[in-house]
Design an enzyme around this catalytic site. Structure first.
Site, short mmCIF file in Angstrom:
data_model
loop_
_atom_site.label_atom_id
_atom_site.label_comp_id
_atom_site.label_asym_id
_atom_site.label_seq_id
_atom_site.Cartn_x
_atom_site.Cartn_y
_atom_site.Cartn_z
N GLU A 51 0.83 -1.21 0.00
CA GLU A 51 0.00 0.00 0.00
C GLU A 51 0.86 1.25 0.00
O GLU A 51 1.88 1.33 0.68
CB GLU A 51 -0.94 0.01 1.21
CG GLU A 51 -1.78 -1.24 1.36
CD GLU A 51 -2.75 -1.44 0.20
OE1 GLU A 51 -2.90 -0.52 -0.62
OE2 GLU A 51 -3.34 -2.53 0.10
N PHE A 53 1.70 5.60 0.06
CA PHE A 53 1.69 6.67 1.06
C PHE A 53 0.29 7.22 1.30
O PHE A 53 -0.13 7.40 2.44
CB PHE A 53 2.62 7.79 0.57
CG PHE A 53 2.84 8.91 1.53
CD1 PHE A 53 3.21 8.66 2.84
CD2 PHE A 53 2.70 10.23 1.12
CE1 PHE A 53 3.43 9.71 3.74
CE2 PHE A 53 2.91 11.29 2.01
CZ PHE A 53 3.28 11.02 3.32
N ASN A 54 -0.46 7.44 0.25
CA ASN A 54 -1.75 8.11 0.42
C ASN A 54 -2.86 7.17 0.89
O ASN A 54 -3.77 7.61 1.57
CB ASN A 54 -2.13 8.80 -0.89
CG ASN A 54 -1.23 9.99 -1.13
OD1 ASN A 54 -1.34 11.02 -0.47
ND2 ASN A 54 -0.29 9.86 -2.07
N ARG A 289 -0.50 11.04 -13.18
CA ARG A 289 -0.03 9.71 -12.75
C ARG A 289 0.38 8.90 -13.98
O ARG A 289 -0.36 8.78 -14.94
CB ARG A 289 -1.15 8.99 -11.99
CG ARG A 289 -0.77 7.61 -11.45
CD ARG A 289 0.13 7.71 -10.25
NE ARG A 289 0.33 6.39 -9.64
CZ ARG A 289 -0.37 5.93 -8.61
NH1 ARG A 289 -1.34 6.67 -8.09
NH2 ARG A 289 -0.13 4.74 -8.10
N ASP A 365 4.16 18.56 -3.33
CA ASP A 365 3.40 18.48 -4.59
C ASP A 365 1.91 18.68 -4.34
O ASP A 365 1.24 19.45 -5.03
CB ASP A 365 3.63 17.12 -5.26
CG ASP A 365 4.86 17.08 -6.15
OD1 ASP A 365 5.40 18.16 -6.48
OD2 ASP A 365 5.27 15.97 -6.53
#
Length: 424
Positions: A51, A53-54, A289, A365
């Site tokens: 999984e 970071f977000n 992305r 970012d």
């Protein structure tokens, strides 16, 4: 042993020890200040290696609301924050990074009491119990119910922890080799933050003073998007160092500051009030992305040239000549994208990898995209979703936030759902 618990769902929701940088001291949170009961209890957790970071930020909110529910029931639980590191999407494989490198701990503590893992270890506290969460081997069945049962360990749980000759359990424990646990159990669970609260207060675990829940992403939000979801989210203010770095960049390159952009925030998130007056800086923010999405979401992404055409049209429509680009694209793709723009469009990126780690740059970012006059993101990306949440907190109009890049063959593709902020 079987843990009998079954509750029909009323509403489900759609989640080697490294030294800390010597230039930063661990910010110590005194757990004694949270003593509302005779006995303090500590909840630790971890998330599946794959999984990002977000998504992990989202799991924090689920577990934080479990601690909220435990405290509302009269128990003095404190959340121990899992050190960051070994993340799948980070280019630099760093471990044991403290939360204060990314988030404002004082702000987090305004929702529930939290402490760094280093502080937990400094108090020489043992881990009494590891509970490894897993799905039910047989699946959901004919109806979805909130439940949990102690079961045999399914792969990969049976290989993640091992019992040593001293009867202690060893595992990853965020890369800290000297950390052990006294007990280990696998529990199949189906439910949310409230279900986890019921598990932790079950008689089999209620006597434990420190419990680590592994694979915490297994549980869902109790009520996704409700007021407590947003309280947890609003408490996740970014660290002051990262905010300062982003603000310096805004002012220098993007002609942007809080006063002119109507994006000033009160110091205490609990005093925030609903608004839709934010204007943002005179630039377009984009989360582009690439990498893994070229395989996982290839039919939902525009080509590089198609991306450039979308951005040019948007800038022309909005009368903007600056673009802030947040992307995981390799440099050659970024250069190709820029080659399609006319001389009037300037593209900016924050790329100080000497001073900031991958997670810190990701937050900068997101902060810069969140402060743009208009934002456009990528399909089903949690990175994009976190930016949309930041913009909701800042008070931007809906139309300037919930937008996505469309594939070349579907120029009028469906736009993302509008998860609006809730204050009451």
């Amino acid at each position: 042993m079987h843990l009998p618990f079954l509750l029909l769902v009323l509403g489900s929701s759609v989640a080697l020890r490294s030294k800390v940088d010597q230039h930063h001291k661990v910010s110590h949170v005194d757990s004694n200040k949270y003593s509302i009961a005779a006995e303090k209890k500590f909840l630790l957790y971890d998330v599946n290696f794959g999984e990002g970071f977000n998504l992990r930020r989202d799991v924090y909110m689920r577990v934080a609301n479990t601690v909220r529910l435990l405290r509302e029931s009269g128990e003095n639980w404190i959340l121990v924050l899992p050190p960051w590191g070994r993340l799948h999407h980070w280019q630099r494989m760093q471990v044991a990074l403290s939360w204060r490198l990314f988030f404002d701990l004082e702000s987090l503590n305004r929702f529930i009491p939290v402490m760094e893992f280093e502080d937990f270890l400094d108090e020489n506290r043992p881990i009494d119990q590891v509970i490894y969460l897993q799905h039910y081997e047989e699946g959901w069945g004919t109806e979805y119910v909130r439940k949990f049962d102690e079961r045999r360990c399914l792969p990969p749980a049976d290989s993640h922890y091992r019992k040593e000759n001293d009867s202690k359990w060893r595992g990853w424990f965020y890369s800290y080799e000297d950390v052990q646990a006294s007990n280990f159990k696998c529990v199949s669970i189906q439910g949310d933050s409230g279900t986890l609260k019921d598990l932790l207060t079950h008689s089999n675990f209620s006597s434990m003073t420190s419990v680590m829940v592994d694979r915490a992403e297994t549980i869902l939000h109790e009520n996704f998007g409700d007021v407590n979801y947003w309280k947890a989210r609003r408490s996740m203010r970014y660290s002051k160092d990262l905010v300062e770095a982003a603000n310096v960049f805004r002012d220098k390159y993007l002609d942007s500051d809080d006063e002119n952009d109507d994006t000033e925030m009160v110091a205490d998130w609990r005093k925030e009030r609903a608004k839709r007056t934010a204007k943002g800086g005179p630039y377009l923010g984009i989360h582009w992305r690439r990498r893994d999405f070229l395989y996982a979401r290839h039919d939902q992404l525009p080509s590089i040239k198609g991306t450039a055409e979308i951005l040019e049209k948007l800038c022309e429509k909005l009368k903007l000549n600056r673009i802030y680009l947040a992307t995981d694209a390799p440099e050659e793709e970024v250069n190709e994208l820029k080659s399609y723009f006319g001389k009037e469009l300037q593209v900016f990126r924050f790329t100080d990898t000497q001073k900031y780690n991958d997670g810190q740059i990701a937050i900068i970012d997101q902060y810069l995209c969140a402060h743009a006059a208009h934002f456009i993101g990528s399909y089903e990306s949690t990175f994009t979703f976190r930016i949309q949440e930041d913009r909701e907190i800042l008070g931007f109009p809906i139309s300037s936030t919930f937008n996505r890049l469309c594939p070349d063959n579907i120029p009028d593709c469906e736009q993302p759902p509008k998860w609006k902020i809730v204050y009451k």
